[in-house]
Design an enzyme around this catalytic site. Structure first.
Site, short mmCIF file in Angstrom:
data_model
loop_
_atom_site.label_atom_id
_atom_site.label_comp_id
_atom_site.label_asym_id
_atom_site.label_seq_id
_atom_site.Cartn_x
_atom_site.Cartn_y
_atom_site.Cartn_z
N LYS A 196 0.66 -1.33 0.13
CA LYS A 196 0.01 0.00 0.21
C LYS A 196 0.73 1.57 0.10
CE LYS A 196 -1.69 2.59 2.10
NZ LYS A 196 -2.35 4.42 2.11
N GLU A 271 9.25 1.23 10.98
CA GLU A 271 10.62 2.13 11.52
C GLU A 271 9.62 3.43 11.18
OE1 GLU A 271 12.42 5.24 10.28
OE2 GLU A 271 12.30 4.25 7.69
N CYS A 305 12.72 10.48 7.49
CA CYS A 305 13.12 10.25 9.89
C CYS A 305 14.38 10.08 10.34
CB CYS A 305 12.39 9.03 9.83
SG CYS A 305 12.87 7.76 8.65
N GLU A 402 8.27 16.12 16.31
CA GLU A 402 9.51 16.12 14.59
C GLU A 402 8.49 16.85 13.72
OE1 GLU A 402 10.31 12.29 11.69
OE2 GLU A 402 8.83 12.15 12.50
#
Length: 498
Positions: A196, A271, A305, A402
């Site tokens: 996906k 992750e 990331c 973040e």
């Protein structure tokens, strides 16, 4: 910062691909969504519609999982030798390499990233990942184990078998690389997959599906369902016939994935996010550390990331380093990724633009000072100035959360113990870096930093052989290297009395 000109002329195959509505790959066929719905993907440089894509949802996910189950249990795939699986992966890598420019242009149009980086980073990485994992297909080995049971003789050994049907949900920041990171190890060990892609950037995954068919993978081994996380993604994570779910994305969504997987206790690898510390000591080689730190945060517009979003600099060189990083940043060519000279493109979406600008507003209100940047660029496309913030405090949102954009907070420190405490004061633990000429100090820091990767005098170095993943709320498991095979296999012990 300068703006760029001279867009390239797109390859005809790219123009044709985006001009036609894209379908879903299920059971070896390209099909419309069962609902008949489509959704637009947008060009981040202009905000205009780029392509129309079939909008898969729960019904399509269920159909794709059924196709993957059928391919795993019967047909050509379960009977295929490891060598043949490796050959197919290598052939796929060759096809990606042959379509290098087409895929690079498509990735840049869909994601916004500079074409220069799509060419030299994204597509070569995909090729290398498929080739590396192709080599592992013939090297998934068990062991023989001597048993110490009295009064009998046994022959005992282990097998490592494919876990089964795998659901894989990938993000929008490195769409094609993330597809390769997920698909390659799963296919190498014999799993079947339902992929996906992110709704913001589905195009290269769908083009990869065409290349997978061209390479000769049996029908149903790889299924690709574009759609939204709340519908297609959630259905995949919760599906009772999915044996393992692999997700890359935000920590917030990762927690939802983990909760959804409890229904059948499927295996999970995650992750997730990061707030990576980048530490420059007084004895660092600033000729390397300054440009390295600028690239650590601004590469891919900060949408990575591992971005070095918390810059810790020894107080004796703090001003010099900040001036240097600002100087490097001013050299960036900002503009649409499809222009040849661009090396800093737009953010991926209007939603991401709003998110990053919200953090810039928050930082300003809480007292952070922008040495450089701090604002949106223009009103067309999703451009944000690369931003360096100083005078920040540990409790500020820009320091703790973040941002996933081109924003770095810079903080001075005095002693190694102090900076270790600062660096580890986060819910995340994905990556970190240390810049110093003292190799002993570097390795002592590496043992103290709570992160899955520690770079020494470099940043954002990845390799198919190097395991990657995070501590704490940055995830579960490791991708790449031999470690990735463990995500997609089950270990079976066999014991026979002789």
């Amino acid at each position: 910062m300068a703006t760029t000109t001279a867009p390239i002329r797109l390859q005809r195959s790219v123009e044709e691909f985006v001009s036609q509505p894209r379908r879903l790959l299920i059971g070896g066929a390209w099909v419309e969504a069962q609902s008949g719905k489509t959704f637009p993907t947008y060009n981040p440089a202009t905000g205009g519609v780029l392509a129309q894509v079939a909008e898969g949802d729960r019904a399509d996910i269920y159909e794709a999982v059924a196709a993957a189950r059928k391919a795993f249990e019967a047909g050509l795939w379960p009977e295929m030798s490891p060598a043949e699986r490796g050959r197919l992966l290598w052939k796929l890598s060759d096809l990606v390499e042959q379509h290098h420019e087409e895929l690079a242009e498509l990735e840049t149009l869909d994601n916004g990233k500079p074409l220069f980086f799509s060419r030299i980073v994204d597509i070569p990485t995909v090729v290398n990942v498929f080739r590396y994992m192709a080599g592992w297909a013939t090297k998934v080995e068990g062991t023989t184990i001597p048993l110490s049971a009295p009064h009998a003789k046994y022959f005992a050994y282990t097998l490592h078998e494919p876990v089964g049907v795998v659901g894989q949900i990938i993000p929008w920041n490195f769409p094609l690389i993330m597809a390769a990171w997920k698909l390659a190890p799963a296919l190498a060990v014999g799993c079947t997959c339902v992929l996906k892609p992110a709704e913001q950037t589905p195009l290269t995954a769908l083009r990869l599906g065409e290349l997978i068919q061209e390479a000769g993978f049996p029908d149903g081994v790889v299924n690709i369902v574009a759609g939204f996380g709340e519908t297609a993604g959630a259905a995949l994570a919760a599906h009772p016939d999915v044996d393992k779910i692999a997700f890359t994305g935000s920590t917030e969504v990762g927690k939802l994935i983990a909760n959804a997987a409890t229904g059948n206790l499927k295996k999970v690898s995650l992750e997730l996010g990061g707030k990576s510390p980048n530490v420059i000591f007084a004895d660092a080689d600033l000729n390397a550390a300054i440009p390295g730190s600028a690239n650590a945060i601004f590469f891919n517009q900060g949408q990575i990331c591992t971005a070095g979003s918390r810059l810790f600099v020894h107080k004796s060189i703090f001003d010099k380093v900040i001036d240097g990083v600002a100087g490097e940043t001013k050299k960036f060519q900002v503009g649409p990724g499809i222009k040849e000279s661009t090396n800093l493109g737009p953010l991926v979406s209007e939603e991401q633009l709003s998110r990053v600008c919200g953090y810039l507003d928050s930082g300003a209100k809480e007292g952070a000072k922008a040495v450089l940047g701090g604002h949106r660029i223009g009103d067309t496309g999703y451009f944000v100035e690369p931003t360096i913030l100083i005078d920040v405090k540990p409790n500020m949102k820009v320091v703790r959360e973040e941002i996933f954009g081109p924003v770095v907070t810079a903080i001075p420190f005095s002693e190694p113990e102090e900076v270790v405490a600062f660096a580890n004061d986060t819910i995340y633990g994905l990556a970190s870096a240390v810049w110093t000429r003292d190799i002993g100090k570097a390795h002592r820091m590496a043992t103290k930093l709570r992160a899955g990767t520690v770079w020494i005098n470099c940043y954002n170095v990845f390799d198919p052989a190097l395991p990657f993943g995070g501590y704490k709320q940055s995830g579960w498991g490791r991708e790449m290297g031999h470690a990735a095979l463990e995500l997609y296999t089950e270990s079976k012990s066999v014991c026979a009395q002789l």
